[in-house]
Each structure stands twice: as C-alpha cells, then as structure tokens.
Design a protein around this motif. Structure first.
Motif, PDB file in Angstrom:
ATOM      1  N   TYR A   1       1.270  -1.017   0.241  1.00  0.00           N
ATOM      2  CA  TYR A   1      -0.272   0.186   0.331  1.00  0.00           C
ATOM      3  C   TYR A   1       1.300   1.358   0.134  1.00  0.00           C
ATOM      4  O   TYR A   1       1.987   0.874   1.032  1.00  0.00           O
ATOM      5  CB  TYR A   1      -0.796  -0.178   1.158  1.00  0.00           C
ATOM      6  CG  TYR A   1      -1.963   0.699   1.401  1.00  0.00           C
ATOM      7  CD1 TYR A   1      -3.245   0.407  -0.201  1.00  0.00           C
ATOM      8  CD2 TYR A   1      -2.396   1.820   2.256  1.00  0.00           C
ATOM      9  CE1 TYR A   1      -4.078   1.785   0.106  1.00  0.00           C
ATOM     10  CE2 TYR A   1      -3.579   2.875   2.076  1.00  0.00           C
ATOM     11  CZ  TYR A   1      -4.651   3.252   1.152  1.00  0.00           C
ATOM     12  OH  TYR A   1      -5.399   3.177   0.968  1.00  0.00           O
ATOM     13  N   ASP A   2       0.845   2.184  -1.055  1.00  0.00           N
ATOM     14  CA  ASP A   2       1.412   3.360  -1.024  1.00  0.00           C
ATOM     15  C   ASP A   2       1.129   4.516   0.103  1.00  0.00           C
ATOM     16  O   ASP A   2       1.828   5.471  -0.168  1.00  0.00           O
ATOM     17  CB  ASP A   2       1.067   3.691  -2.599  1.00  0.00           C
ATOM     18  CG  ASP A   2      -0.218   4.429  -2.781  1.00  0.00           C
ATOM     19  OD1 ASP A   2      -1.416   4.111  -2.331  1.00  0.00           O
ATOM     20  OD2 ASP A   2      -0.166   4.488  -3.578  1.00  0.00           O
ATOM     21  N   ASN A   3       0.393   4.350   1.101  1.00  0.00           N
ATOM     22  CA  ASN A   3      -0.141   5.604   2.006  1.00  0.00           C
ATOM     23  C   ASN A   3       0.500   5.365   3.393  1.00  0.00           C
ATOM     24  O   ASN A   3       0.055   3.713   3.600  1.00  0.00           O
ATOM     25  CB  ASN A   3      -0.951   6.131   2.205  1.00  0.00           C
ATOM     26  CG  ASN A   3      -1.900   6.508   2.746  1.00  0.00           C
ATOM     27  OD1 ASN A   3      -1.244   7.170   3.764  1.00  0.00           O
ATOM     28  ND2 ASN A   3      -2.675   7.391   2.854  1.00  0.00           N
ATOM     29  N   LEU A   4       2.124   5.460   4.142  1.00  0.00           N
ATOM     30  CA  LEU A   4       2.683   4.976   4.887  1.00  0.00           C
ATOM     31  C   LEU A   4       1.773   5.539   5.810  1.00  0.00           C
ATOM     32  O   LEU A   4       1.980   4.452   6.708  1.00  0.00           O
ATOM     33  CB  LEU A   4       3.861   6.038   4.652  1.00  0.00           C
ATOM     34  CG  LEU A   4       4.757   5.018   3.541  1.00  0.00           C
ATOM     35  CD1 LEU A   4       6.163   5.838   3.288  1.00  0.00           C
ATOM     36  CD2 LEU A   4       5.131   3.254   2.888  1.00  0.00           C
ATOM     37  N   THR A   5       1.034   6.420   6.105  1.00  0.00           N
ATOM     38  CA  THR A   5       0.936   6.757   7.605  1.00  0.00           C
ATOM     39  C   THR A   5      -0.596   6.053   7.639  1.00  0.00           C
ATOM     40  O   THR A   5      -0.651   5.281   8.536  1.00  0.00           O
ATOM     41  CB  THR A   5       0.556   7.991   7.338  1.00  0.00           C
ATOM     42  OG1 THR A   5       1.237   8.826   6.901  1.00  0.00           O
ATOM     43  CG2 THR A   5      -0.630   8.702   8.596  1.00  0.00           C
ATOM     44  N   THR A   6      -1.641   5.444   6.602  1.00  0.00           N
ATOM     45  CA  THR A   6      -1.858   5.008   6.395  1.00  0.00           C
ATOM     46  C   THR A   6      -2.081   3.045   6.979  1.00  0.00           C
ATOM     47  O   THR A   6      -2.016   2.492   7.820  1.00  0.00           O
ATOM     48  CB  THR A   6      -3.961   4.655   5.434  1.00  0.00           C
ATOM     49  OG1 THR A   6      -4.035   5.813   5.255  1.00  0.00           O
ATOM     50  CG2 THR A   6      -4.630   3.655   5.818  1.00  0.00           C
ATOM     51  N   ARG A   7      -1.149   2.592   6.181  1.00  0.00           N
ATOM     52  CA  ARG A   7      -0.317   1.341   6.865  1.00  0.00           C
ATOM     53  C   ARG A   7       0.624   1.106   6.964  1.00  0.00           C
ATOM     54  O   ARG A   7      -0.127   0.130   8.840  1.00  0.00           O
ATOM     55  CB  ARG A   7       0.514   1.286   5.459  1.00  0.00           C
ATOM     56  CG  ARG A   7       0.755  -0.525   4.731  1.00  0.00           C
ATOM     57  CD  ARG A   7       2.878  -0.429   4.690  1.00  0.00           C
ATOM     58  NE  ARG A   7       3.724   0.320   5.170  1.00  0.00           N
ATOM     59  CZ  ARG A   7       4.360   0.804   4.731  1.00  0.00           C
ATOM     60  NH1 ARG A   7       4.964   0.101   3.928  1.00  0.00           N
ATOM     61  NH2 ARG A   7       5.734   1.239   5.933  1.00  0.00           N
ATOM     62  N   ASP A   8       0.889   2.267   8.413  1.00  0.00           N
ATOM     63  CA  ASP A   8       1.579   2.074   9.248  1.00  0.00           C
ATOM     64  C   ASP A   8       0.706   1.940  10.845  1.00  0.00           C
ATOM     65  O   ASP A   8       0.606   1.596  11.495  1.00  0.00           O
ATOM     66  CB  ASP A   8       3.111   3.190   9.679  1.00  0.00           C
ATOM     67  CG  ASP A   8       3.778   3.100   8.730  1.00  0.00           C
ATOM     68  OD1 ASP A   8       3.813   1.644   7.937  1.00  0.00           O
ATOM     69  OD2 ASP A   8       4.872   3.677   8.688  1.00  0.00           O
ATOM     70  N   SER A   9      -0.659   2.395  10.743  1.00  0.00           N
ATOM     71  CA  SER A   9      -1.474   2.667  11.641  1.00  0.00           C
ATOM     72  C   SER A   9      -2.227   0.960  11.396  1.00  0.00           C
ATOM     73  O   SER A   9      -3.195   1.339  12.735  1.00  0.00           O
ATOM     74  CB  SER A   9      -2.658   4.081  11.214  1.00  0.00           C
ATOM     75  OG  SER A   9      -1.404   5.051  11.441  1.00  0.00           O
ATOM     76  N   ILE A  10      -2.690   0.644  10.217  1.00  0.00           N
ATOM     77  CA  ILE A  10      -3.297  -0.289  10.421  1.00  0.00           C
ATOM     78  C   ILE A  10      -2.459  -1.883  11.087  1.00  0.00           C
ATOM     79  O   ILE A  10      -2.997  -2.271  11.418  1.00  0.00           O
ATOM     80  CB  ILE A  10      -3.395  -0.911   9.301  1.00  0.00           C
ATOM     81  CG1 ILE A  10      -4.719  -0.126   8.653  1.00  0.00           C
ATOM     82  CG2 ILE A  10      -4.046  -2.688   8.895  1.00  0.00           C
ATOM     83  CD1 ILE A  10      -5.121  -0.254   6.944  1.00  0.00           C
ATOM     84  N   LEU A  11      -0.894  -1.501  11.107  1.00  0.00           N
ATOM     85  CA  LEU A  11      -0.361  -2.369  11.704  1.00  0.00           C
ATOM     86  C   LEU A  11      -0.196  -2.125  12.876  1.00  0.00           C
ATOM     87  O   LEU A  11       0.035  -2.814  14.178  1.00  0.00           O
ATOM     88  CB  LEU A  11       1.776  -1.984  10.859  1.00  0.00           C
ATOM     89  CG  LEU A  11       1.331  -2.702   9.646  1.00  0.00           C
ATOM     90  CD1 LEU A  11       2.811  -2.389   8.698  1.00  0.00           C
ATOM     91  CD2 LEU A  11       1.410  -4.170   9.762  1.00  0.00           C
ATOM     92  N   MET A  12       0.366  -0.953  13.510  1.00  0.00           N
ATOM     93  CA  MET A  12      -0.079  -0.572  14.633  1.00  0.00           C
ATOM     94  C   MET A  12      -1.301  -1.301  15.778  1.00  0.00           C
ATOM     95  O   MET A  12      -0.838  -1.867  15.840  1.00  0.00           O
ATOM     96  CB  MET A  12       0.207   0.737  14.790  1.00  0.00           C
ATOM     97  CG  MET A  12       0.226   0.548  16.395  1.00  0.00           C
ATOM     98  SD  MET A  12       1.080   0.998  17.946  1.00  0.00           S
ATOM     99  CE  MET A  12       2.285   1.927  17.131  1.00  0.00           C
ATOM    100  N   LEU A  13      -2.698  -1.364  14.472  1.00  0.00           N
ATOM    101  CA  LEU A  13      -3.652  -1.536  15.253  1.00  0.00           C
ATOM    102  C   LEU A  13      -3.080  -3.544  15.193  1.00  0.00           C
ATOM    103  O   LEU A  13      -3.964  -4.296  16.323  1.00  0.00           O
ATOM    104  CB  LEU A  13      -4.535  -1.202  14.360  1.00  0.00           C
ATOM    105  CG  LEU A  13      -4.880  -0.260  14.310  1.00  0.00           C
ATOM    106  CD1 LEU A  13      -6.092  -0.112  13.838  1.00  0.00           C
ATOM    107  CD2 LEU A  13      -5.349   0.128  15.816  1.00  0.00           C
ATOM    108  N   LEU A  14      -2.831  -4.104  14.526  1.00  0.00           N
ATOM    109  CA  LEU A  14      -2.299  -5.727  14.671  1.00  0.00           C
ATOM    110  C   LEU A  14      -1.514  -5.813  15.475  1.00  0.00           C
ATOM    111  O   LEU A  14      -1.250  -6.828  16.071  1.00  0.00           O
ATOM    112  CB  LEU A  14      -2.514  -5.894  13.055  1.00  0.00           C
ATOM    113  CG  LEU A  14      -3.130  -5.657  11.730  1.00  0.00           C
ATOM    114  CD1 LEU A  14      -2.280  -6.188  11.283  1.00  0.00           C
ATOM    115  CD2 LEU A  14      -4.296  -7.021  11.974  1.00  0.00           C
TER     116      LEU A  14
END
Length: 211
Positions: free
Chosen positions: A179-192
């Motif tokens: 996914y090219d939106n790093l902020t969104t990607r990292d936020s989802i990973l943080m939740l996981l």
C-alpha cells in the motif's frame, strides 16, 4: 393509464385499465379517461377490480409467478435464484392456498418447522419472502387485507465470529505492505500488533509512545 385509490392501512393502490389502443374502449385518451372515471366510481362502490379475474381466491403461487416475472431484470440474478430456491424447497405446499386462507398461526408453525429442520436463517428468509409476496399483492390491489406474515416473529440473528485463515492473513499482509499510503499502512499495522481499538489509536499522541 393508472388510477389510484386509498385502501386499507392508508395504502395507495394502482389499477391498470389497459394501454392506449389495446382495447376498443381505449382508442383515444378521452375514452381512457372515461374508463378511469368509471373504474374509480366502481371502486368507491366497493368493487374489487381484480375480483373478476381471480374470484377473490388468488393463490400465493399466482402472486409468486407474477412477482418473479416482473422482477426479472430488476433484481440481481442471485436474489432471484435465492427466491426460487426458497420457494421450490420450502413454500410449495402453502403456495397452493388462497392468500385469504393463510393465517398468521399457520405461518408461525411453518417458521418453527423450518427453523428446526433447516436453521434460523432459512426460516427467516422463507417468511420474509411470503411477506414480500403478500405486500406485492396488496400494492397491486389483488389482495386487500392485513398481511398475516407480519405477525410472525423472526428468529434473532446469531452473532457470527469468524477468524482469518493463515492463507488469508498472508494475502492481507502482502497487499498491506504494497500500500502506497505509509501513514495508513503503519496505522493498520500498529492496530494489528497491539490489538488496540481504532478509537484508541486515533486519540494517541506522539508523546505517549515509547521508542
């Protein structure tokens, strides 16, 4: 040409008197208007427009056939397929009865039987289909009474808990890392990684995080 009339439960029904040129009496718009006025007068005097065709004994099967024919090309093919499957397997017997002879108690017994034999979901969908068909008959002016299916209490929907398989998790993470939106990607990973709720994550401040 349609004519509206107020029926039971403050509903409005429409009755077709035909199409221009179809009948001798509808050769011109003026003749059609005269036919509409006459029809309305007959309705006001208590005549049932479809009684001559169905004799006050229209069956659920007749309504089902008309409903399916009208909805072909309107509803999704999968929806029509589901309706046909439910009808063929669960409603054939009651479908032969005149709607006026179908009682709420009979539908409650049917719902209970289908629940025991085939589960809550199929039972609910069967009653919903009966309710839909009778509502259609009421809307079309072919049945003028309360809908007996409304009195049937549907089964409560069971909460469904489903977990991703290992293969699904792998595919999800592969797509997430691309996914090219790093902020969104990292936020989802943080939740996981943390198991935190989305609302908790959105309220966090940088000062609350430790490196």
């Amino acid at each position: 040409f349609n004519i509206g009339t107020t029926g039971t439960q403050d509903t409005t029904s429409q009755f077709n008197i035909g199409f221009l040129g179809d009948l001798e009496k509808l050769r011109t718009p003026e003749m059609a208007r005269e036919a509409a006025v006459k029809l309305k007068m007959n309705i006001n005097e208590g005549e049932q427009p479809y009684s001559r065709k169905y004799g006050n004994s229209i069956t659920l099967k007749q309504i089902y056939d008309e409903f399916m024919s009208e909805k072909e090309g309107v509803l999704r093919p999968q929806t029509l397929y589901n309706y046909k499957s439910i009808w063929d397997n669960k409603l054939q017997k009651i479908g032969q009865k005149a709607i006026k002879n179908i009682s709420s108690d009979e539908l409650k017994v049917l719902h209970k039987h289908i629940t025991a034999e085939h589960g809550s979901y199929i039972a609910n969908q069967s009653i919903v289909l009966v309710r839909t068909l009778i509502n259609y008959a009421i809307k079309e002016g072919k049945y003028r009474n309360l809908n007996p299916a409304v009195a049937v209490k549907l089964n409560k929907r069971e909460a469904r808990v489903r977990y991703l398989t290992h293969e699904e998790i792998k595919r999800f993470l592969d797509l997430l890392y691309q996914y090219d939106n790093l902020t969104t990607r990292d936020s989802i990973l943080m939740l996981l990684y943390t198991g935190a709720r989305k609302s908790n994550r959105s309220e966090e401040h940088t000062s609350e995080l430790q490196s």
